[in-house]
Motif scaffolding. Structure first.
Motif, mmCIF file in Angstrom:
data_model
loop_
_atom_site.group_PDB
_atom_site.id
_atom_site.type_symbol
_atom_site.label_atom_id
_atom_site.label_comp_id
_atom_site.label_asym_id
_atom_site.label_seq_id
_atom_site.Cartn_x
_atom_site.Cartn_y
_atom_site.Cartn_z
ATOM 1 N N HIS A 295 0.825 -1.205 0.000
ATOM 2 C CA HIS A 295 0.000 0.000 0.000
ATOM 3 C C HIS A 295 0.871 1.273 0.000
ATOM 4 O O HIS A 295 2.026 1.237 0.429
ATOM 5 N N PRO A 296 0.285 2.397 -0.415
ATOM 6 C CA PRO A 296 1.019 3.675 -0.374
ATOM 7 C C PRO A 296 1.038 4.229 1.051
ATOM 8 O O PRO A 296 0.355 5.207 1.364
ATOM 9 N N PRO B 62 1.376 4.589 -7.889
ATOM 10 C CA PRO B 62 1.704 3.359 -7.164
ATOM 11 C C PRO B 62 0.705 3.060 -6.037
ATOM 12 O O PRO B 62 0.410 3.923 -5.210
ATOM 13 N N GLY B 63 0.170 1.860 -6.037
ATOM 14 C CA GLY B 63 -0.734 1.430 -4.976
ATOM 15 C C GLY B 63 -2.127 2.023 -5.043
ATOM 16 O O GLY B 63 -2.919 1.845 -4.111
ATOM 17 N N SER B 64 -2.467 2.693 -6.131
ATOM 18 C CA SER B 64 -3.768 3.383 -6.171
ATOM 19 C C SER B 64 -4.951 2.413 -6.167
ATOM 20 O O SER B 64 -6.032 2.754 -5.692
ATOM 21 N N ARG B 65 -4.745 1.195 -6.680
ATOM 22 C CA ARG B 65 -5.850 0.224 -6.676
ATOM 23 C C ARG B 65 -6.040 -0.404 -5.301
ATOM 24 O O ARG B 65 -7.014 -1.124 -5.072
ATOM 25 N N GLN C 244 -12.131 6.073 -13.690
ATOM 26 C CA GLN C 244 -11.840 5.041 -14.681
ATOM 27 C C GLN C 244 -10.390 4.617 -14.474
ATOM 28 O O GLN C 244 -9.507 5.468 -14.332
ATOM 29 N N SER C 245 -10.155 3.327 -14.467
ATOM 30 C CA SER C 245 -8.849 2.809 -14.084
ATOM 31 C C SER C 245 -8.166 2.089 -15.241
ATOM 32 O O SER C 245 -8.774 1.245 -15.898
ATOM 33 N N THR C 246 -6.904 2.429 -15.475
ATOM 34 C CA THR C 246 -6.074 1.710 -16.448
ATOM 35 C C THR C 246 -4.938 1.037 -15.686
ATOM 36 O O THR C 246 -4.110 1.724 -15.085
ATOM 37 N N PRO C 247 -4.901 -0.303 -15.639
ATOM 38 C CA PRO C 247 -3.898 -1.005 -14.819
ATOM 39 C C PRO C 247 -2.475 -0.593 -15.142
ATOM 40 O O PRO C 247 -2.124 -0.297 -16.294
ATOM 41 N N GLY C 248 -1.637 -0.546 -14.088
ATOM 42 C CA GLY C 248 -0.241 -0.211 -14.264
ATOM 43 C C GLY C 248 0.521 -1.314 -14.991
ATOM 44 O O GLY C 248 0.084 -2.460 -15.052
ATOM 45 N N SER D 25 -1.525 -1.039 -8.946
ATOM 46 C CA SER D 25 -1.335 0.343 -9.378
ATOM 47 C C SER D 25 -2.127 0.612 -10.654
ATOM 48 O O SER D 25 -2.460 -0.308 -11.400
ATOM 49 N N ALA D 26 -2.413 1.898 -10.894
ATOM 50 C CA ALA D 26 -3.184 2.234 -12.088
ATOM 51 C C ALA D 26 -3.072 3.722 -12.386
ATOM 52 O O ALA D 26 -2.747 4.530 -11.510
ATOM 53 N N ALA D 27 -3.355 4.056 -13.643
ATOM 54 C CA ALA D 27 -3.610 5.456 -14.009
ATOM 55 C C ALA D 27 -5.113 5.674 -13.820
ATOM 56 O O ALA D 27 -5.917 4.802 -14.159
ATOM 57 N N LEU D 28 -5.490 6.815 -13.254
ATOM 58 C CA LEU D 28 -6.893 7.072 -12.945
ATOM 59 C C LEU D 28 -7.386 8.309 -13.688
ATOM 60 O O LEU D 28 -6.654 9.286 -13.853
ATOM 61 N N ARG D 29 -8.652 8.239 -14.111
ATOM 62 C CA ARG D 29 -9.258 9.383 -14.800
ATOM 63 C C ARG D 29 -10.644 9.634 -14.231
ATOM 64 O O ARG D 29 -11.469 8.722 -14.136
ATOM 65 N N TRP D 30 -10.863 10.878 -13.818
ATOM 66 C CA TRP D 30 -12.185 11.275 -13.339
ATOM 67 C C TRP D 30 -12.841 12.170 -14.392
ATOM 68 O O TRP D 30 -12.159 12.958 -15.058
#
Length: 342
Positions: free
Chosen positions: A78-79, A122-125, A147-151, A158-163
């Motif tokens: 976790h972060p 890092p660790g966002s999921r 919206q989540s794009t896996p790292g 981890s993931a890139a996130l878009r709101w």
């Protein structure tokens, strides 16, 4: 490095973070991440940076750095360091965390002022919220609304996130001019990398002692000893740099020291990962071995936030703009201020 309370922390982590549990979290097993975070949060260290008048421990960044290093060495996915910083920042506006795990990130794209995108976090999921730096203010965004794009390196963690819009924020408050998510992340990520490299060194030494070839442990061969010596040297330098990067009595790291720490850790991570896999041979790249879990984290943290090139550019610009000689600049601007132990 340690302090008066880190021994208790390390003992608890040793109980919580067995290899199987770490693997379960990293693989996205149902409930594994939440259960581990619940155990860790119950210890109370995640509020260490919150001032005492707001019911925290009132510690500084230098005091919690050994905790972040120890957590990374134990395998916490976790972060954790970002959560400590985020909770301290959010305490200004009276927000109660209620056990939340919080990542930190900067906005990298606003889609003409509408959608908001943060690159690999890092660790966002594994987190419930992300405290986002939009350049003018801090916004607390729920991960569940993104919206989540896996790292690439840790797709289940981890993931890139878009709101769709920043109106999704559940808390927003003003930033201090000197604050930035990248600065906090440079210091925290350098500490996580230092702890991770320490674990990689432990695994490599253990394997070199256990694995026998031609009737003796491979650790007795000169070539393996050379690899382990260089690996230990790199891990040690990264640990020292991380300590310097967090040398602050408050919660905000020095910008140049944090960048220097991340640059050192990123530079060491490549060599540490390569040497560790060389010592382990083919077994080191199998999914069954824990080495891959830790080297994946090193590669991920090198690539996210401020990269080594960006950290080097920041330091280079500071040197060129300074009237001091390089030697004087290094002595005056890259020397940490001593912080009293607790």
């Amino acid at each position: 490095m340690s302090n008066s309370y880190s021994a208790m922390w390390e003992a608890a982590l040793a109980d919580f973070c067995g290899d199987e549990r770490v693997r379960a979290v990293e693989s996205g097993a149902d409930g594994a991440a939440a259960a581990l975070w619940g155990d860790i949060d119950a210890l109370g260290f995640n509020d260490a940076l919150i001032p005492t008048e707001r019911r925290g421990a009132g510690l500084g960044l230098a005091h919690v750095e050994p905790l972040v290093v120890a957590a990374a060495r134990a395998g916490v996915s976790h972060p954790l360091g970002e959560t400590m910083v985020a909770r301290a920042l959010l305490s200004r506006v009276g927000w109660i965390s209620e056990g939340s795990c919080i990542a930190l990130a900067s906005v990298v794209s606003t889609d003409n002022g509408r959608g908001w995108t943060c690159a690999d976090i890092p660790g966002s999921r594994l987190a419930s919220h992300v405290l986002v730096d939009d350049g003018e203010q801090w916004l607390l965004m729920p991960v569940s609304a993104a919206q989540s794009t896996p790292g690439i390196y840790r797709p289940t963690a981890s993931a890139a996130l878009r709101w769709e819009t920043k109106d999704t924020a559940i808390v927003r408050f003003a930033k201090k001019p000197s604050e930035s998510a990248s600065n906090f992340c440079n210091a925290m990520h350098a500490s996580v990398m230092a702890g991770t490299m320490g674990r990689v060194l432990d695994l490599s030494v253990q394997y070199a002692n256990d694995r026998h070839q031609f009737g003796r442990a491979i650790g007795q061969f000169q070539a393996i000893q050379q690899d382990l010596a260089v690996l230990a040297e790199q891990a040690g330098m990264a640990a020292l740099a991380a300590r310097m990067g967090c040398a602050a009595a408050g919660i905000e790291p020095d910008r140049l020291l944090a960048a220097s720490a991340k640059l050192n850790a990123s530079d060491a991570a490549l060599r540490v990962a390569a040497l560790a896999h060389a010592v382990h041979g083919a077994i080191g790249i199998t999914q069954e071995h824990m080495l891959g879990v830790f080297t994946a984290r090193l590669h991920e943290l090198r690539a996210v936030g401020d990269t080594d090139a960006e950290c080097a550019e920041l330091l280079g610009d500071a040197v060129l703009k300074s009237p001091l000689t390089l030697c004087d600049f290094t002595r005056d601007s890259l020397a940490p201020t001593p912080v009293e132990e607790v």
